[in-house]
Design an enzyme around this catalytic site. Structure first.
Site, PDB file in Angstrom:
ATOM      1  N   ASP A  14      13.499 -90.484 -17.722  1.00  0.00           N
ATOM      2  CA  ASP A  14      13.397 -90.025 -16.343  1.00  0.00           C
ATOM      3  C   ASP A  14      12.037 -89.341 -16.245  1.00  0.00           C
ATOM      4  OD1 ASP A  14      13.701 -89.332 -13.736  1.00  0.00           O
ATOM      5  OD2 ASP A  14      15.685 -88.438 -13.956  1.00  0.00           O
TER       6      ASP A  14
HETATM    7  C1  BGC Z   1      14.625 -88.843 -10.613  1.00  0.00           C
HETATM    8  C2  BGC Z   1      14.819 -90.329 -10.850  1.00  0.00           C
HETATM    9  C3  BGC Z   1      13.700 -91.093 -10.161  1.00  0.00           C
HETATM   10  C4  BGC Z   1      12.371 -90.602 -10.694  1.00  0.00           C
HETATM   11  C5  BGC Z   1      11.177 -91.294 -10.076  1.00  0.00           C
HETATM   12  C6  BGC Z   1      13.239 -88.387 -10.993  1.00  0.00           C
HETATM   13  O1  BGC Z   1      13.018 -87.069 -10.624  1.00  0.00           O
HETATM   14  O2  BGC Z   1      15.580 -88.112 -11.338  1.00  0.00           O
HETATM   15  O3  BGC Z   1      16.064 -90.736 -10.358  1.00  0.00           O
HETATM   16  O4  BGC Z   1      13.870 -92.451 -10.360  1.00  0.00           O
HETATM   17  O5  BGC Z   1      12.242 -89.210 -10.424  1.00  0.00           O
HETATM   18  O6  BGC Z   1      11.027 -90.920  -8.764  1.00  0.00           O
END
Ligand code: BGC
Length: 761
Positions: A229
């Site tokens: 993530d």
């Molecule tokens: C989120 C993800 C997301 C990623 C990119 C993160 O903060 O938890 O779900 O895909 O950011 O935006």
């Protein structure tokens, strides 16, 4: 791309550098070797392609695209084909926009209604969550675009999501939280997975080898790539060794250098780096070999699909006196700001820049003459008396009042959890005041997770839209005016109040620790066991027609755990309009050596029936439908015995049920020691024979005689319990020297030799 050949030409530094993004959304290119970049974008319920012409473009500034209903809405459709079609549309948009992987769907379990990100997740039930996720993945990937199933795993709260350790016992982790991912991984083979921010039992997911390699790859057979993530990496070399292939977004080379350093120092094997590198290259190669340069996307067609999905997913919660569908001749008042400006998605990384949004007020024009009052503000939760008075007056002068209400972005979002389960007080007050003057009041809700409904008894109708995507207004009107017959069913329980929820005592935990003290009893598994009244149960939803269930057939009376059980049931539309029904199959283990839920969802099918029409629905149940996750075998386990197969229209409305006997080949590992209880030995096949001497000695010394009959009986019960619960070694202490420690050892040896370490259950 000849990946092996390319890799043979790469330096360690080049390989390490490929293991992180070049910026927020791209993998790196290596010009010298002809390795191109690949773009990924959020997800999940539409394409949030950040505008690349402006690096500083904020979260909400992506290209215009189509906002489909969010996961909380989608799951209520219980409709695999519908979700698949949405996936296809999103995949096609990605092809047209040159995006190789779309980040989603999210299969985290809704442990508490308070999780700020519940709107991005499907269900409190792992079977439903994994099935819907699988359909989403298959749809997108049918267009040769990758998905990234997230957030693996146990990202069940936003509070301290980057540091919190979810303390979860092995059975609960596997049976509930991982199962939601497992089904989707096995069935739909996502190209990628995204690890979660949090820790599980102390270890960050981004460096959890057990999770990312032992379970995901070795047990479930996952062959794709795992990315972090955004910002979830703790110690990068540890992550590489654990199976975290790609760090996102980019540490500007800092963590790549750590990888190189670790290999040079000998604390990380180059083999591990190669594996990760190969997976990054495979992901990029897959995209370019499936690239469809000619893909075009039709925004209006996708909008129409968004409307269709929303209408098939919304849940009719209450419909007293058949207040709905509304008569087109009635004087209808639409009250509440959400009628004109609906809340149709959540905020945070999934925020889609919708190219158009349909609001109910405009959409209703083609059905009836509607008057409108705003009723409340959304900028804060202050009661605006003037707005309420205006709404009350309008309601009084109308035949029906439809109040559009729900949560605002201030109440739920990615990044923080809700602090309570209430709706904005300004809206509760509005509903109370409107309902006080207008007996025909209907509430249309827009919210990402359950809310308390203090006014429930005062309104006749409630339609739950969740966060219905950009087509929400049209979809609501189709249901309100009877063009579409509602068929959504709740993918989660609505408790009466927050403190009824099983995670209440331990959400969001203490500092960086949250103990999942409710264990496997999440959602309906808990409410059913406790026989607790709920506001609306899991699987519940009304229709404008009625259905009759009959003819439940089990195609065997006895099966083994290797067999598949076929079950069929007939459902008939007994009303006057066409409608869809979600037929649900639950399984109950009648007797078990571990505590099990009263019922668990193991099958569902959605069918469409014209008035008077019947259909036979067939389910096939394999061993998993009867299994629990055993922390003794570290695997799924089926115990021999009777199971009840229940067919319901909701988890609390079981229409038909029948028993099946399952003979299982699973055996617990069993090692007899002096601390093994006698009772556990009695349970073995011919167990009594090992303990004849012990039992005799016990009986000889037993004196339950008493003048008091009750006391005598109680003493006997106590002695029986002792005989059952005493460890073998205790018999030495009560035998007057007749039983020795050598006798005990002898029995252990005999049992272990004869049973080869297996318990014959
Ligand atoms: C989120 C993800 C997301 C990623 C990119 C993160 O903060 O938890 O779900 O895909 O950011 O935006």
């Amino acid at each position: 791309m000849n990946i092996k050949k390319i890799m043979s030409k790469m330096t360690l530094e080049e390989k390490a550098s490929l293991l992180s993004g070049s910026d927020f959304w791209h993998t790196k290119s290596v010009e010298r070797l002809g390795i191109p970049q690949m773009m990924m974008s959020d997800g999940p319920h539409g394409l949030r392609k950040q505008r690349v012409d402006d690096e500083n473009a904020g979260v909400n500034e992506s290209i215009k695209s189509v906002c489909f209903p969010t996961a909380c809405t989608l799951a209520c459709s219980f409709d695999r084909d519908l979700i698949y079609r949405m996936g296809q549309a999103i995949g096609n948009e990605c092809q047209a926009e040159n995006v190789g992987v779309i980040l989603g769907p999210g299969a985290n379990i809704k442990r508490s209604p308070l999780c700020g990100r519940n709107f991005e997740y499907f269900s409190e039930d792992p079977f439903l969550a994994s099935n819907i996720a699988a359909s989403h993945i298959k749809g997108v990937q049918s267009k040769k675009i990758g998905t990234s199933l997230k957030h693996f795993a146990a990202n069940n709260q936003e509070n301290r999501r980057m540091s919190v350790s979810e303390e979860i016992d092995e059975r609960t982790l596997n049976e509930i939280y991982l199962a939601a991912f497992e089904g989707a991984v096995r069935d739909a083979k996502p190209y990628t997975l995204m690890c979660s921010y949090n820790r599980i039992n102390g270890t960050y997911s981004s460096e959890n080898k057990r999770l990312l390699t032992d379970i995901l790859r070795n047990k479930w057979g996952f062959e794709g790539l795992v990315m972090s993530d955004w910002g979830a990496v703790n110690q990068r070399p540890k992550g590489v060794a654990a199976g975290l292939d790609l760090e996102m977004p980019s540490s500007g080379g800092v963590n790549d250098a750590k990888i190189v350093e670790a290999v040079k120092k000998g604390t990380l094997s180059e083999e591990d780096v190669n594996l990760c590198c190969e997976r990054v290259l495979t992901m990029v190669d897959n995209y370019y070999s499936g690239r469809d340069e000619n893909a075009v996307w039709d925004k209006d067609a996708d909008h129409a699909l968004a409307v269709e999905i929303a209408a098939q997913s919304m849940v009719l919660l209450k419909n007293d006196d058949r207040i709905l569908p509304l008569s087109k001749k009635s004087k209808v008042a639409f009250i509440g700001k959400f009628a004109a400006e609906p809340r149709f998605q959540g905020s945070g990384s999934s925020h889609i820049n919708a190219f158009k949004v349909s609001d109910a007020l405009s959409a209703a024009e083609k059905y009836a003459d509607i008057s409108y009052a705003q009723g409340y503000v959304t900028e804060d939760d202050k009661i605006d008396t003037a707005l309420i008075n205006e709404a009350v007056e309008l309601a009084q002068n109308s035949d029906v009042a439809v109040v559009f209400a729900g949560l605002t972005d201030l109440f739920e979002s990615e990044g923080f959890d809700r602090s309570h389960m209430g709706m904005p007080e300004c809206q509760n007050e509005l509903i109370r005041r409107v309902a006080a003057v207008q007996p025909n009041t209907v509430v249309v809700l827009h919210n990402g997770s359950p809310v308390e409904m203090p006014w429930i008894e005062n309104v006749k109708g409630i339609l739950e839209t969740y966060l219905g995507g950009q087509g929400v207004g049209e979809a609501v009107c189709e249901i309100l005016f009877g063009k579409v017959n509602p068929s959504g069913k709740l993918a989660e329980t609505f408790p009466k109040k927050l403190s009824d929820n099983p995670s209440y005592l331990s959400f969001p935990g203490e500092g960086d620790y949250v103990r999942y003290s409710e264990g496997i009893f999440v959602g309906y598994r808990y409410y059913d066991f406790k026989e607790m009244d709920v506001l609306f149960p899991f699987g519940y939803g009304l229709s404008y027609t009625t259905f009759a269930y009959s003819d439940l057939k089990l195609y065997a009376k006895n099966i083994t755990d290797k067999d598949t059980l076929t079950v069929s049931v007939t459902v008939r539309n007994t009303g006057h309009v066409a409608g869809r029904e979600v037929v649900q199959l639950y399984v109950r283990d009648v007797e078990s050596s571990v505590i099990r839920p009263v019922k668990e969802l193991k099958g569902f099918e959605k069918i469409e029936l014209a008035p008077g029409e019947s259909k036979v629905i067939v389910f096939n149940l394999d061993r998993r439908a009867f299994a629990f996750y055993s922390d003794k075998t570290h695997d799924w386990f089926v115990e021999s015995g009777d199971f009840e197969i229940m067919i319901g229209s909701s988890s609390r409305d079981i229409k038909l049920s029948q028993m099946i006997h399952v003979e299982s080949s699973d055996r617990f590992p069993f090692v007899c020691t002096p601390n093994t209880t006698m009772g556990d030995i009695f349970k073995l096949k011919n167990g009594h024979k090992y303990l004849e001497k012990f039992v005799k000695n016990f009986a000889d010394n037993l004196d339950t005689e008493s003048d008091n009959e009750v006391l005598g009986a109680a003493t006997k019960l106590m002695m029986e319990a002792q005989l059952r619960d005493n460890p073998l070694r205790v018999m030495v202490s009560f035998s007057d020297g007749n039983i020795t420690h050598e006798d005990v050892e002898e029995i252990c040896k005999k049992i272990n030799a004869e049973l080869c370490g297996k318990l014959d259950n």
